[in-house]
Motif scaffolding. Structure first.
Motif, mmCIF file in Angstrom:
data_model
loop_
_atom_site.group_PDB
_atom_site.id
_atom_site.type_symbol
_atom_site.label_atom_id
_atom_site.label_comp_id
_atom_site.label_asym_id
_atom_site.label_seq_id
_atom_site.Cartn_x
_atom_site.Cartn_y
_atom_site.Cartn_z
ATOM 1 N N ALA A 1 -90.064 10.594 -2.561
ATOM 2 C CA ALA A 1 -91.222 10.524 -3.638
ATOM 3 C C ALA A 1 -92.526 11.108 -3.267
ATOM 4 O O ALA A 1 -93.486 10.974 -3.878
ATOM 5 N N ARG A 2 -92.521 11.553 -1.972
ATOM 6 C CA ARG A 2 -93.623 12.275 -1.591
ATOM 7 C C ARG A 2 -94.266 13.400 -2.337
ATOM 8 O O ARG A 2 -93.725 14.415 -2.688
ATOM 9 N N LYS A 3 -95.613 13.466 -2.877
ATOM 10 C CA LYS A 3 -96.185 14.295 -3.766
ATOM 11 C C LYS A 3 -96.983 15.227 -2.823
ATOM 12 O O LYS A 3 -97.813 14.797 -2.025
ATOM 13 N N LEU A 4 -96.568 16.384 -3.014
ATOM 14 C CA LEU A 4 -97.478 17.361 -2.281
ATOM 15 C C LEU A 4 -98.022 18.495 -3.018
ATOM 16 O O LEU A 4 -97.819 18.400 -4.294
ATOM 17 N N PRO A 5 -99.135 18.979 -2.667
ATOM 18 C CA PRO A 5 -99.719 20.038 -3.427
ATOM 19 C C PRO A 5 -98.917 21.143 -4.292
ATOM 20 O O PRO A 5 -97.770 21.407 -3.725
ATOM 21 N N PHE A 6 -99.467 21.725 -5.223
ATOM 22 C CA PHE A 6 -98.631 22.652 -6.156
ATOM 23 C C PHE A 6 -97.229 22.118 -6.494
ATOM 24 O O PHE A 6 -96.315 22.891 -7.198
ATOM 25 N N GLY A 7 -97.177 20.709 -6.759
ATOM 26 C CA GLY A 7 -95.979 20.238 -7.376
ATOM 27 C C GLY A 7 -94.554 20.243 -6.437
ATOM 28 O O GLY A 7 -93.655 20.132 -6.885
ATOM 29 N N LEU A 8 -94.624 20.547 -5.255
ATOM 30 C CA LEU A 8 -93.500 20.773 -4.152
ATOM 31 C C LEU A 8 -93.486 19.407 -3.719
ATOM 32 O O LEU A 8 -94.237 18.414 -3.735
ATOM 33 N N SER A 9 -92.281 19.483 -3.006
ATOM 34 C CA SER A 9 -91.834 18.068 -2.321
ATOM 35 C C SER A 9 -91.073 18.346 -1.312
ATOM 36 O O SER A 9 -90.975 19.456 -0.877
ATOM 37 N N ILE A 10 -90.885 17.285 -0.524
ATOM 38 C CA ILE A 10 -90.132 17.460 0.910
ATOM 39 C C ILE A 10 -88.837 18.154 0.545
ATOM 40 O O ILE A 10 -88.263 17.688 -0.416
ATOM 41 N N GLN A 11 -88.421 19.083 1.661
ATOM 42 C CA GLN A 11 -87.100 19.833 1.214
ATOM 43 C C GLN A 11 -86.051 19.732 2.265
ATOM 44 O O GLN A 11 -86.548 19.229 3.406
ATOM 45 N N ARG A 12 -84.725 19.679 1.863
ATOM 46 C CA ARG A 12 -83.484 19.791 3.077
ATOM 47 C C ARG A 12 -83.332 21.344 3.235
ATOM 48 O O ARG A 12 -83.319 22.081 2.284
ATOM 49 N N GLU A 13 -83.288 21.634 4.439
ATOM 50 C CA GLU A 13 -83.076 22.943 4.699
ATOM 51 C C GLU A 13 -81.500 22.949 4.408
ATOM 52 O O GLU A 13 -80.632 22.541 5.057
ATOM 53 N N LEU A 14 -81.208 24.046 3.489
ATOM 54 C CA LEU A 14 -79.897 24.020 2.839
ATOM 55 C C LEU A 14 -79.039 24.667 3.929
ATOM 56 O O LEU A 14 -77.757 24.312 3.894
ATOM 57 N N TYR A 15 -79.291 25.763 4.762
ATOM 58 C CA TYR A 15 -78.333 26.340 5.667
ATOM 59 C C TYR A 15 -78.602 25.963 6.960
ATOM 60 O O TYR A 15 -78.299 26.668 7.971
ATOM 61 N N PHE A 16 -78.981 24.837 7.033
ATOM 62 C CA PHE A 16 -79.089 24.264 8.627
ATOM 63 C C PHE A 16 -77.813 23.978 9.257
ATOM 64 O O PHE A 16 -76.807 23.532 8.635
ATOM 65 N N GLU A 17 -77.727 24.420 10.418
ATOM 66 C CA GLU A 17 -76.476 24.172 11.278
ATOM 67 C C GLU A 17 -76.951 23.202 12.374
ATOM 68 O O GLU A 17 -77.991 23.147 12.890
ATOM 69 N N GLU A 18 -75.792 22.458 12.570
ATOM 70 C CA GLU A 18 -76.135 21.362 13.596
ATOM 71 C C GLU A 18 -76.701 21.768 14.981
ATOM 72 O O GLU A 18 -75.992 23.017 15.340
ATOM 73 N N ILE A 19 -77.689 21.140 15.444
ATOM 74 C CA ILE A 19 -78.108 21.459 16.555
ATOM 75 C C ILE A 19 -78.469 20.219 17.459
ATOM 76 O O ILE A 19 -78.512 19.128 17.186
ATOM 77 N N THR A 20 -78.673 20.546 18.763
ATOM 78 C CA THR A 20 -78.838 19.540 19.721
ATOM 79 C C THR A 20 -80.237 19.395 20.041
ATOM 80 O O THR A 20 -81.148 20.319 19.622
ATOM 81 N N LEU A 21 -80.876 18.229 20.733
ATOM 82 C CA LEU A 21 -81.989 18.027 20.999
ATOM 83 C C LEU A 21 -82.746 19.083 21.790
ATOM 84 O O LEU A 21 -83.781 19.688 21.553
#
Length: 124
Positions: free
Chosen positions: A74-94
């Motif tokens: 629900a977070r509103k950002l400038p230019f009509g953008l929103s929080i995104q999920r990185e689509l090609y994220f590979e699982e990583i450790t801390l």
């Protein structure tokens, strides 16, 4: 953008049941395209729609915290953008989050310096 997909929810369930994991594994990465904030999710509760993970890029120190998926969506950002999920994220450790490749010693500073000098010579 839907931040938690059925596939991702299934993967969170599998990881929760996997007791062989001896270190924190981040399964999803959410980011603010207009800022520095990044949320790395290691756990997800489908009943409350909350994640637990490591948050970086805040004005104060990076920290472990719970965060609400509906609030991020629900977070509103400038230019009509929103929080995104990185689509090609590979699982990583801390460890990989805290020590990106360029900071782990893999970065060849001498090679960088030579390339920069060559670029400067070509510009002259």
């Amino acid at each position: 953008m839907k931040l938690i997909t059925p596939e991702l929810e299934r993967r969170f369930s599998e990881a929760k049941e996997d007791t062989a994991l001896d270190q924190t594994l981040f399964l999803a990465k959410f980011l603010n395209p207009c800022g520095n904030e990044v949320w790395y999710a290691s756990e997800y509760d489908a009943k409350t729609n909350m994640c637990y993970g490591y948050v970086t890029g805040r004005e104060y120190a990076d920290d472990w915290e719970f965060f609400s998926i509906p609030e991020l969506e629900a977070r509103k950002l400038p230019f009509g953008l929103s929080i995104q999920r990185e689509l090609y994220f590979e699982e990583i450790t801390l460890e990989e989050v805290l020590n990106p490749i360029g900071l782990r010693g893999d970065f060849d500073f001498e090679k960088f310096k030579r390339n920069r000098e060559q670029s400067e010579e070509l510009e002259r």
